[in-house]
Design an enzyme around this catalytic site. Structure first.
Site, PDB file in Angstrom:
ATOM      1  N   HIS A 187      21.201 -37.466  -0.234  1.00 55.38           N
ATOM      2  CA  HIS A 187      20.364 -36.373  -0.776  1.00 55.38           C
ATOM      3  C   HIS A 187      21.270 -35.434  -1.564  1.00 55.38           C
ATOM      4  O   HIS A 187      22.034 -34.657  -0.994  1.00 55.38           O
ATOM      5  CB  HIS A 187      19.671 -35.601   0.351  1.00 55.38           C
ATOM      6  N   HIS A 197      21.734 -32.975  -5.385  1.00 61.67           N
ATOM      7  CA  HIS A 197      21.291 -32.411  -6.670  1.00 61.67           C
ATOM      8  C   HIS A 197      22.489 -32.357  -7.614  1.00 61.67           C
ATOM      9  O   HIS A 197      23.503 -31.742  -7.287  1.00 61.67           O
ATOM     10  CB  HIS A 197      20.734 -30.994  -6.471  1.00 61.67           C
ATOM     11  N   LYS A 237      10.231 -38.762  -4.649  1.00 63.13           N
ATOM     12  CA  LYS A 237      10.415 -37.539  -3.871  1.00 63.13           C
ATOM     13  C   LYS A 237       9.153 -36.683  -3.859  1.00 63.13           C
ATOM     14  O   LYS A 237       8.594 -36.374  -4.911  1.00 63.13           O
ATOM     15  CB  LYS A 237      11.576 -36.740  -4.489  1.00 63.13           C
ATOM     16  N   HIS A 243      10.408 -33.318   1.108  1.00 71.04           N
ATOM     17  CA  HIS A 243      10.787 -31.947   1.448  1.00 71.04           C
ATOM     18  C   HIS A 243       9.699 -31.463   2.398  1.00 71.04           C
ATOM     19  O   HIS A 243       8.594 -31.131   1.962  1.00 71.04           O
ATOM     20  CB  HIS A 243      10.891 -31.052   0.209  1.00 71.04           C
ATOM     21  N   HIS A 294      16.789 -33.266   4.792  1.00 77.35           N
ATOM     22  CA  HIS A 294      17.371 -32.003   5.290  1.00 77.35           C
ATOM     23  C   HIS A 294      16.590 -31.392   6.451  1.00 77.35           C
ATOM     24  O   HIS A 294      16.064 -30.300   6.334  1.00 77.35           O
ATOM     25  CB  HIS A 294      17.572 -30.990   4.150  1.00 77.35           C
ATOM     26  N   ASP A 314      22.396 -32.411   0.488  1.00 76.50           N
ATOM     27  CA  ASP A 314      21.553 -31.437  -0.210  1.00 76.50           C
ATOM     28  C   ASP A 314      22.418 -30.438  -0.975  1.00 76.50           C
ATOM     29  O   ASP A 314      22.029 -29.276  -1.146  1.00 76.50           O
ATOM     30  CB  ASP A 314      20.593 -30.721   0.741  1.00 76.50           C
TER      31      ASP A 314
HETATM   32  N1  LIG Z   1      17.740 -27.069  -0.795  1.00 74.95           N
HETATM   33  C1  LIG Z   1      17.587 -26.038  -1.605  1.00 74.95           C
HETATM   34  O1  LIG Z   1      17.607 -24.906  -1.142  1.00 74.95           O
HETATM   35  N2  LIG Z   1      17.442 -26.199  -2.947  1.00 74.95           N
HETATM   36  C2  LIG Z   1      17.292 -27.426  -3.668  1.00 74.95           C
HETATM   37  C3  LIG Z   1      15.915 -28.003  -3.550  1.00 74.95           C
HETATM   38  C4  LIG Z   1      15.632 -28.632  -2.203  1.00 74.95           C
HETATM   39  O2  LIG Z   1      16.304 -29.588  -1.790  1.00 74.95           O
HETATM   40  O3  LIG Z   1      14.698 -28.184  -1.518  1.00 74.95           O
HETATM   41  C5  LIG Z   1      17.616 -27.160  -5.146  1.00 74.95           C
HETATM   42  O4  LIG Z   1      17.286 -27.991  -5.985  1.00 74.95           O
HETATM   43  O5  LIG Z   1      18.257 -26.134  -5.434  1.00 74.95           O
HETATM   44 ZN   LIG Z   2      17.578 -30.939  -1.935  1.00 75.60          ZN
HETATM   45 ZN   LIG Z   3      14.262 -29.832  -0.329  1.00 82.39          ZN
END
Ligand SMILES: NC(=O)N[C@@H](CC(=O)O)C(=O)O
Ligand SMILES: [Zn+2]
Ligand SMILES: [Zn+2]
Length: 343
Positions: free
Chosen positions: A14, A16, A99, A136, A174, A247
């Site tokens: 997971h 970003h 997702k 999520h 998460h 995450d």
């Molecule tokens: N985890 C977070 O707080 N933020 C994530 C989005 C997500 O995974 O929910 C993001 O893209 O910034």
């Molecule tokens: Zn995330």
């Molecule tokens: Zn998330």
């Protein structure tokens, strides 16, 4: 006392990475530690077609430093009208998952799902094609206390969804609560969960120690200590349906240190080190390899990595910030010493 461990190269299930110039900061951090990563599709606009996913994958690969090998595993963003036909195209393009963001639940979720029933034909196609659903798991009802939104999601959304699609593979991303850890532990082979390093290391006090600490703010938000302990117990339990997902979610520092600070903690610069710290604190370093390197690929039906990495108990201090396009990126625990170091 263990001073050094060598494990199979881990993967991040997971992650970003964002897009554009940001890729050149964050992709090298992840590629230095992980063999593969599940790349979240919550760009602006979101990644909703196989074609967009393939183009995004090429931009990520172009940011991998020469000599490093790293495989981005691509995902699509579920909307109220993602056509069922896109699932077969995505499968053929190597996309591994879709997702689900409930609309309004988190960063860049405006295009997310307003009512799960609207997506049922697409979920049907996913179940048929063997495409995973990543979730999520928070309800968005403002009447529900922010700290209860994950537990309520399980009851109101996830349980009925699993009844309607018993053979759809689902990952609860998460997880942050005792309720989620227990629900996943008691489920069948079609449900797994990722756990972040920061939810293993911190409880919600971290958000308010000596003043408000925006760099500890993410969604789902950190919970009380009993929940952190339940997550650690799940991660070290040996149950193969719990696995590593950082995450790591980079935001420019000025948008985190803001009156309405963005949700997301950046941990990719020292992710496996933070997991090692959490497992070490629990006296369970021997469980790290299964959690970080075996359980994820096994759940996704992908081969395990063949390379290895070594971690040593040696204090080091990551930089206080990184350049991030025109902005600055402040990692979690910026400028603080970490006890484990990737050799
Ligand atoms: N985890 C977070 O707080 N933020 C994530 C989005 C997500 O995974 O929910 C993001 O893209 O910034
Ligand atoms: Zn995330
Ligand atoms: Zn998330």
């Amino acid at each position: 006392m263990t001073q050094q461990i060598t494990i199979t190269r881990p993967d991040d299930w997971h992650l970003h990475l964002r897009d554009g110039a940001a890729l050149h900061t964050v992709v090298p951090h992840t590629a230095a530690q992980f063999g593969r990563a599940i790349v979240m599709p919550n760009l602006k606009p979101p990644v909703t077609t196989a074609e967009q996913a393939l183009a995004y994958k090429q931009r990520i690969l172009a940011a991998v430093p020469p000599g490093m090998s790293f495989e981005p595993l691509m995902t699509l963003y579920l909307t109220d009208n993602l056509p069922p036909e896109e699932i077969a195209r995505a499968k053929a393009a190597g996309v591994v998952a879709v997702k689900l963001y409930p609309a309004g639940a988190t960063t860049n979720s405006d295009a997310g799902v307003t009512d799960l029933r609207k997506t049922y034909q697409t979920l049907e196609a996913m179940q048929r094609e063997g495409m995973l659903l990543l979730v999520h798991g928070e309800v968005t009802d403002p009447a529900i206390d922010l700290f209860d939104r994950e537990a309520v999601f399980i009851e109101q959304q996830l349980a009925p969804l699993r009844r309607d699609f018993p053979e759809l593979k689902i990952v609860m991303e998460h997880i942050t609560t005792q309720e989620a850890a227990q629900y996943v532990a008691e489920a069948d082979q079609f449900l797994g969960a990722t756990i972040t390093a920061h939810h293993l290391l911190y409880n919600r006090n971290a958000l308010f120690t000596g003043g408000i600490r925006p760099h500890y703010y993410c969604l789902p938000v950190l919970k009380r200590e009993t929940h952190r302990q339940a997550l650690v117990a799940a991660a070290i339990s040996g149950n193969a349906r719990f696995f590593l997902g950082t995450d790591s979610a980079p935001h420019p520092a000025h948008l985190k240190e803001h009156a309405t600070g963005c949700a997301g903690c950046y941990t990719a610069h020292a992710a496996i080190e933070m997991y090692a710290e959490a497992f070490d604190a629990a006296g369970a370093l021997d469980q790290l390899e299964a959690f970080a390197s075996f359980n994820g690929p096994d759940f996704y039906n992908l081969p395990r990595n063949t390379g290895r990495i070594t971690l040593r108990k040696e204090s080091w201090t990551p930089p206080a910030s990184f350049a991030f396009g025109e902005a600055e990126l402040k990692p979690l625990r910026a400028g603080e010493a970490l006890p484990w170091k990737l050799v």
